[in-house]
Design an enzyme around this catalytic site. Structure first.
Site, short mmCIF file in Angstrom:
data_model
loop_
_atom_site.label_atom_id
_atom_site.label_comp_id
_atom_site.label_asym_id
_atom_site.label_seq_id
_atom_site.Cartn_x
_atom_site.Cartn_y
_atom_site.Cartn_z
CG HIS A 79 -0.60 -0.10 2.44
ND1 HIS A 79 0.24 -1.30 3.29
CD2 HIS A 79 -0.20 1.28 3.43
CE1 HIS A 79 0.82 -0.46 4.18
NE2 HIS A 79 0.91 0.45 4.24
CG ASP A 136 1.77 5.27 4.56
OD1 ASP A 136 1.32 4.47 4.42
OD2 ASP A 136 2.44 5.49 4.65
CG HIS A 190 4.59 0.92 2.96
ND1 HIS A 190 4.64 2.12 2.75
CD2 HIS A 190 4.48 1.08 4.62
CE1 HIS A 190 4.03 2.99 3.06
NE2 HIS A 190 3.78 1.92 4.64
NE ARG A 204 2.99 6.16 9.47
CZ ARG A 204 1.37 6.07 8.33
NH1 ARG A 204 1.74 4.86 8.30
NH2 ARG A 204 0.41 6.46 8.39
#
Length: 288
Positions: free
Chosen positions: A100, A102, A256, A271
């Site tokens: 995917h 983000d 990723h 993150r």
């Protein structure tokens, strides 16, 4: 580039590991330029042994743009809402194991993210990245031209909505508020990177629901081809995490995949995500 900074490529296509950068200290202009240029060249860059605080994590990422507060993911604290906590262990199996890009359901998807490894399993828990430049360039000229004319619709409902795989029992009022802020977004299937000018595939299996102005079966078939196409090993690199490793990826030209092979061991990541711009497609000049 500073003589103290070294860059080691992971593959010919994507990924590089950088040494000589200390994220606990402010980035000077020369170091910032070196890191920025490495990100543009390699799509995702990695750093080891970065024992940083949440504030230092945010300070580093904020040099590259305004930080985003994720509308659905659990954040670190009231003091650090920009940091999301990605955590799996004995009570929660890993659930992010799909290719995917983000937050493409936003009108202006992120520029990129900086991911800091806090707790790692003894083995496993690697992450893979794939270059959407390489995936695009491996297509035939005819397919590239066709895809360059198409627009895709992106939505979060089947991931973060009530029937989605990552729904976390959000309050109805919050879900309604986020729907008003984030209606389905339309983006070009092929995106031109705003800095490098290169073309890359910009659909993904998490958030792309369909291709505009196509019949559903046509859209499903074309998206299935593209989702399968981007998985080729030749487009990828794989990073083995250690505690205090950091990955910084360009969300505009990569996908990723977090490998879910470590259950029931504990893995925790922090993150920070950097705001981006609205995707555009600018076709390259083609000779007659």
């Amino acid at each position: 580039m500073s003589n103290a900074i070294t860059i080691d490529r992971l593959t010919p296509t994507i990924g590089a590991e950088i040494s000589g950068v200390d994220m606990s200290k402010p980035l000077g202009n020369e170091t910032f330029a070196a890191v920025h240029d490495a990100l543009m060249a390699h799509g995702v860059i990695f750093f080891r042994d970065q024992d940083i605080t949440p504030a230092q994590h945010k300070d580093f990422a904020s040099k590259f743009g305004h930080l985003q507060v994720h509308p659905f993911a659990p954040n670190h604290s009231e003091e650090h809402p920009e940091i999301i906590v990605i955590e799996h262990g004995p009570k929660r199996k890993p659930d992010l194991n799909n290719w995917h890009t983000d937050v493409t359901f936003m009108q202006e998807p992120p520029l990129g993210s900086v991911l800091h490894a806090k707790i790692m399993p003894e083995t496993g828990g690697d992450t893979m990245w794939a270059s959407m430049y390489a995936a695009y360039e491996a297509l035939s000229d005819r397919m590239q031209r066709m895809l360059g004319e198409l627009t895709a619709v992106h939505d979060y409902e089947h991931v973060f909505g009530k029937s989605g795989r990552l729904y976390r029992n959000q309050a109805d009022g919050k879900m309604q508020s986020e729907r008003e802020k984030h209606p389905p977004a339309e983006h070009p299937v092929i995106r031109t990177h705003p800095v490098t000018g290169r073309q890359g595939i910009f659909v993904n299996s998490s958030f792309t629901t369909h291709i505009k102005d196509m019949k559903q079966k046509e859209s499903d078939a074309l998206l299935a081809f593209l989702h399968d196409h981007v998985k080729q090993a030749e487009f990828q690199c794989r990073f083995r995490w250690q505690k205090n490793s950091v990955a910084f990826w360009d969300n505009r030209c990569t996908q990723h995949y977090a490998i879910a092979d470590y259950f029931p061991e504990h893995r925790q990541m922090h993150r920070v995500t950097i705001d981006g711009d609205r995707p555009q497609y600018q076709p390259e000049h083609r000779p007659n």
